[in-house]
Design a protein around this motif. Structure first.
Motif, PDB file in Angstrom:
ATOM      1  N   THR A   1       0.859  -1.183   0.023  1.00  0.00           N
ATOM      2  CA  THR A   1       0.038  -0.073   0.128  1.00  0.00           C
ATOM      3  C   THR A   1       0.666   0.970  -0.055  1.00  0.00           C
ATOM      4  OG1 THR A   1      -1.884  -1.012   1.058  1.00  0.00           O
ATOM      5  CG2 THR A   1      -1.740   1.379   1.236  1.00  0.00           C
ATOM      6  N   LEU A   2       2.021   1.238   0.706  1.00  0.00           N
ATOM      7  CA  LEU A   2       2.988   2.383   0.738  1.00  0.00           C
ATOM      8  C   LEU A   2       3.527   2.503  -0.455  1.00  0.00           C
ATOM      9  CD1 LEU A   2       4.764   4.345   1.950  1.00  0.00           C
ATOM     10  CD2 LEU A   2       6.142   2.609   3.108  1.00  0.00           C
ATOM     11  N   ASN A   3       3.957   1.378  -1.093  1.00  0.00           N
ATOM     12  CA  ASN A   3       4.661   1.374  -2.519  1.00  0.00           C
ATOM     13  C   ASN A   3       3.651   2.028  -3.519  1.00  0.00           C
ATOM     14  OD1 ASN A   3       7.355   0.348  -2.801  1.00  0.00           O
ATOM     15  ND2 ASN A   3       6.695  -0.762  -1.219  1.00  0.00           N
ATOM     16  N   ALA A   4       2.546   1.550  -3.337  1.00  0.00           N
ATOM     17  CA  ALA A   4       1.504   2.054  -4.585  1.00  0.00           C
ATOM     18  C   ALA A   4       1.283   3.426  -4.410  1.00  0.00           C
ATOM     19  CB  ALA A   4       0.060   1.134  -4.010  1.00  0.00           C
ATOM     20  N   LEU A   5       1.189   4.105  -3.300  1.00  0.00           N
ATOM     21  CA  LEU A   5       1.030   5.559  -3.132  1.00  0.00           C
ATOM     22  C   LEU A   5       2.269   6.380  -3.725  1.00  0.00           C
ATOM     23  CD1 LEU A   5      -0.652   5.530   0.533  1.00  0.00           C
ATOM     24  CD2 LEU A   5      -1.833   5.972  -1.718  1.00  0.00           C
ATOM     25  N   ILE A   6       3.328   5.632  -3.308  1.00  0.00           N
ATOM     26  CA  ILE A   6       4.630   6.247  -4.012  1.00  0.00           C
ATOM     27  C   ILE A   6       4.493   6.237  -5.583  1.00  0.00           C
ATOM     28  CG2 ILE A   6       7.209   6.071  -4.129  1.00  0.00           C
ATOM     29  CD1 ILE A   6       6.932   5.080  -1.203  1.00  0.00           C
ATOM     30  N   LEU A   7       4.328   5.034  -5.794  1.00  0.00           N
ATOM     31  CA  LEU A   7       4.122   4.804  -7.433  1.00  0.00           C
ATOM     32  C   LEU A   7       3.305   5.634  -8.202  1.00  0.00           C
ATOM     33  CD1 LEU A   7       5.315   2.988  -9.872  1.00  0.00           C
ATOM     34  CD2 LEU A   7       3.711   1.350  -9.242  1.00  0.00           C
ATOM     35  N   ALA A   8       2.059   5.962  -7.502  1.00  0.00           N
ATOM     36  CA  ALA A   8       1.251   6.626  -8.021  1.00  0.00           C
ATOM     37  C   ALA A   8       1.641   8.108  -8.311  1.00  0.00           C
ATOM     38  CB  ALA A   8      -0.099   6.901  -7.036  1.00  0.00           C
ATOM     39  N   GLU A   9       2.514   8.546  -7.366  1.00  0.00           N
ATOM     40  CA  GLU A   9       3.163   9.849  -7.589  1.00  0.00           C
ATOM     41  C   GLU A   9       4.130   9.948  -8.813  1.00  0.00           C
ATOM     42  OE1 GLU A   9       5.620  13.714  -5.763  1.00  0.00           O
ATOM     43  OE2 GLU A   9       5.820  11.504  -4.842  1.00  0.00           O
ATOM     44  N   GLU A  10       4.954   8.710  -8.930  1.00  0.00           N
ATOM     45  CA  GLU A  10       5.910   8.589  -9.972  1.00  0.00           C
ATOM     46  C   GLU A  10       5.363   8.582 -11.472  1.00  0.00           C
ATOM     47  OE1 GLU A  10       8.963   5.088 -11.502  1.00  0.00           O
ATOM     48  OE2 GLU A  10       8.432   5.411  -9.393  1.00  0.00           O
ATOM     49  N   LEU A  11       3.937   7.934 -11.416  1.00  0.00           N
ATOM     50  CA  LEU A  11       3.275   7.857 -12.829  1.00  0.00           C
ATOM     51  C   LEU A  11       2.269   8.800 -13.026  1.00  0.00           C
ATOM     52  CD1 LEU A  11       2.647   3.886 -12.549  1.00  0.00           C
ATOM     53  CD2 LEU A  11       4.414   4.960 -13.900  1.00  0.00           C
ATOM     54  N   GLY A  12       2.211   9.918 -12.165  1.00  0.00           N
ATOM     55  CA  GLY A  12       1.300  10.848 -12.270  1.00  0.00           C
ATOM     56  C   GLY A  12      -0.074  10.869 -12.161  1.00  0.00           C
ATOM     57  N   VAL A  13      -0.380   9.730 -11.335  1.00  0.00           N
ATOM     58  CA  VAL A  13      -1.995   9.527 -10.929  1.00  0.00           C
ATOM     59  C   VAL A  13      -2.236  10.132  -9.501  1.00  0.00           C
ATOM     60  CG1 VAL A  13      -3.439   7.587 -10.367  1.00  0.00           C
ATOM     61  CG2 VAL A  13      -1.621   7.138 -11.864  1.00  0.00           C
ATOM     62  N   THR A  14      -3.317  11.051  -9.631  1.00  0.00           N
ATOM     63  CA  THR A  14      -3.592  11.816  -8.202  1.00  0.00           C
ATOM     64  C   THR A  14      -4.959  11.346  -7.697  1.00  0.00           C
ATOM     65  OG1 THR A  14      -4.673  13.521  -9.620  1.00  0.00           O
ATOM     66  CG2 THR A  14      -2.197  13.575  -9.564  1.00  0.00           C
ATOM     67  N   GLN A  15      -5.244  11.886  -6.852  1.00  0.00           N
ATOM     68  CA  GLN A  15      -6.530  11.631  -6.156  1.00  0.00           C
ATOM     69  C   GLN A  15      -7.830  12.318  -7.326  1.00  0.00           C
ATOM     70  OE1 GLN A  15      -7.333  13.875  -2.446  1.00  0.00           O
ATOM     71  NE2 GLN A  15      -8.590  12.127  -1.830  1.00  0.00           N
ATOM     72  N   ALA A  16      -7.496  13.353  -7.931  1.00  0.00           N
ATOM     73  CA  ALA A  16      -8.628  13.777  -8.885  1.00  0.00           C
ATOM     74  C   ALA A  16      -8.525  13.052 -10.220  1.00  0.00           C
ATOM     75  CB  ALA A  16      -8.223  15.277  -9.076  1.00  0.00           C
ATOM     76  N   THR A  17      -7.550  12.396 -10.520  1.00  0.00           N
ATOM     77  CA  THR A  17      -7.495  11.853 -11.716  1.00  0.00           C
ATOM     78  C   THR A  17      -7.441  10.299 -11.952  1.00  0.00           C
ATOM     79  OG1 THR A  17      -5.071  11.495 -12.125  1.00  0.00           O
ATOM     80  CG2 THR A  17      -6.003  13.606 -12.746  1.00  0.00           C
ATOM     81  N   VAL A  18      -7.386   9.763 -10.530  1.00  0.00           N
ATOM     82  CA  VAL A  18      -7.400   8.263 -10.610  1.00  0.00           C
ATOM     83  C   VAL A  18      -8.517   7.413 -11.345  1.00  0.00           C
ATOM     84  CG1 VAL A  18      -8.579   8.181  -8.219  1.00  0.00           C
ATOM     85  CG2 VAL A  18      -6.769   6.282  -8.922  1.00  0.00           C
ATOM     86  N   ASP A  19      -9.648   8.107 -11.104  1.00  0.00           N
ATOM     87  CA  ASP A  19     -10.546   7.346 -11.899  1.00  0.00           C
ATOM     88  C   ASP A  19     -10.584   7.179 -13.485  1.00  0.00           C
ATOM     89  OD1 ASP A  19     -11.821   6.307  -9.612  1.00  0.00           O
ATOM     90  OD2 ASP A  19     -13.172   8.082  -9.252  1.00  0.00           O
ATOM     91  N   ALA A  20     -10.442   8.679 -13.939  1.00  0.00           N
ATOM     92  CA  ALA A  20     -10.157   8.898 -15.361  1.00  0.00           C
ATOM     93  C   ALA A  20      -8.882   7.656 -15.983  1.00  0.00           C
ATOM     94  CB  ALA A  20      -9.904  10.122 -15.542  1.00  0.00           C
TER      95      ALA A  20
END
Length: 367
Positions: free
Chosen positions: A269-288
């Motif tokens: 879960t920690l790694n997923a939140l770190i990877l999300a930033e690296e890949l440009g996935v944000t709270q606002a854009t995750v569904d899109a």
């Protein structure tokens, strides 16, 4: 020949008796939360975690946090828990329940934190805890990763006109008892042959209060904690954090040893939140991004491809739920510690590995 066969049979029976004798007493590191044992996942088979089962039965995650450290874990004017560590607790709850509020925050003093974890009072300790060999190898704990790279420093009054900690000869230095800070300070001054007067206080709040009363000339702690302490002083601008960094403090979540799957859930879960930033996935854009992205890394992260969540005993969209609940690592950092916070700390070592300048934050691949 029959004599040999009888000897083999007797030896086998002896081994069986010994094995049964061993089985009568559970290993000392057996976690206090009971349930189905952890088994290895093979060919898509789901493994089972006693801790995860207990969390699902009670309907919430019990997360151990600091009693009150601005930026990391504290209650606001409405009694709501806020902070960097608090948000990681919420992200973990969202990964499990698709609900970032399915968490009970358990405030713990420094001397209570490990006992609370070992006794099962909390499921995970997310309380600015330094990863050390003694804790990892000697206390039956397991660190699931690093979410903040820190270092110990010193805060002094600007009126003292000090430029370095080596100028603290004969100074009174406030420090919290039973902390790595107390040991690090002793090492720092001893190596340099500098005499100082430690003022050892029972907890972090007492150390901050003693410094505010001018019972000591300097306060030593992790630099992030010093930045938080400075915001609580009546005139923060009159206090400076010296440039010296005297230790390496890798802070991260801690779990009980003995439930490997639960440790993996916290780690990934920690790694997923770190990877999300690296890949440009944000709270606002995750569904899109889950709908439209063709990037296989994003698709694996968000559960569109692969069965990575079920490997942990979670849903396919576990990481998507965590990101939707609290945002990515960078968003969590900025609102609690960075530009959007009272602490206004630079990313520094906590920048992504591929940023300019780069830091130490590096996500393991989901694949």
């Amino acid at each position: 020949m029959k004599a040999i066969q009888r000897a083999i049979t007797v030896a086998a029976l002896g081994l069986a008796v010994v094995a049964c004798g061993r089985g009568e007493k559970p290993p000392e590191d057996t976690p206090p939360i009971t349930g189905a044992p952890t088994t290895r996942a093979q060919h898509g088979e789901t493994i089972t975690s006693a801790t995860l089962q207990a969390i699902k039965r009670r309907g919430r995650l019990n997360c151990g946090v600091h009693e009150g450290l601005v930026g990391f874990a504290f209650t606001d004017n409405r009694g709501q828990w806020r902070g960097f560590d608090a948000d990681f607790c919420r992200g973990l709850a969202a990964a499990i329940f698709d609900d970032p509020n399915a968490v009970r925050f358990v405030p713990l003093a420094i001397g209570q934190r490990f006992e609370a974890l070992e006794s099962g009072r909390v499921d995970v300790l997310w309380r600015n805890t330094s990863w050390t060999m003694a804790r990892d190898a000697g206390e039956g704990l397991s660190f699931a990763g690093v979410n903040y790279y820190d270092g110990q420093g010193f805060m002094v009054r600007r009126s003292l006109n000090l430029n370095s900690a080596v100028e603290l000869k004969g100074a009174r230095v406030c420090v919290q008892a039973g902390s790595t800070s107390e040991l690090n300070a002793a090492d720092y001054f001893r190596v340099r042959g500098i005499e100082y007067r430690p003022v050892v206080l029972p907890n972090e709040e007492a150390a901050r209060a003693a410094y505010a009363r001018e019972d000591c000339d300097a306060l030593t702690a992790d630099i992030s904690a010093l930045a938080a302490a400075r915001t609580t002083l009546s005139s923060p601008e009159q206090h400076a954090i010296l440039p010296d960094v005297i230790s390496k403090e890798a802070l991260g979540p801690v779990v009980r040893r003995g439930d490997e799957q639960w440790g993996s859930i916290v780690r990934w879960t920690l790694n997923a939140l770190i990877l999300a930033e690296e890949l440009g996935v944000t709270q606002a854009t995750v569904d899109a991004r889950a709908q439209d992205s063709r990037d296989p890394r994003v698709r694996r992260l968000l559960g569109v491809e692969g069965d990575f969540g079920p490997m942990l005993g979670l849903s396919k969209d576990w990481a998507r739920n965590a990101i939707s609940g609290v945002g990515n690592y960078g968003e969590i950092f900025n609102r609690n510690l960075g530009d959007d916070s009272a602490l206004d700390l630079a990313r520094g070592l906590n920048a992504q590995w591929n940023a300019r300048p780069g830091g130490l934050i590096y996500a393991l691949p989901i694949r």
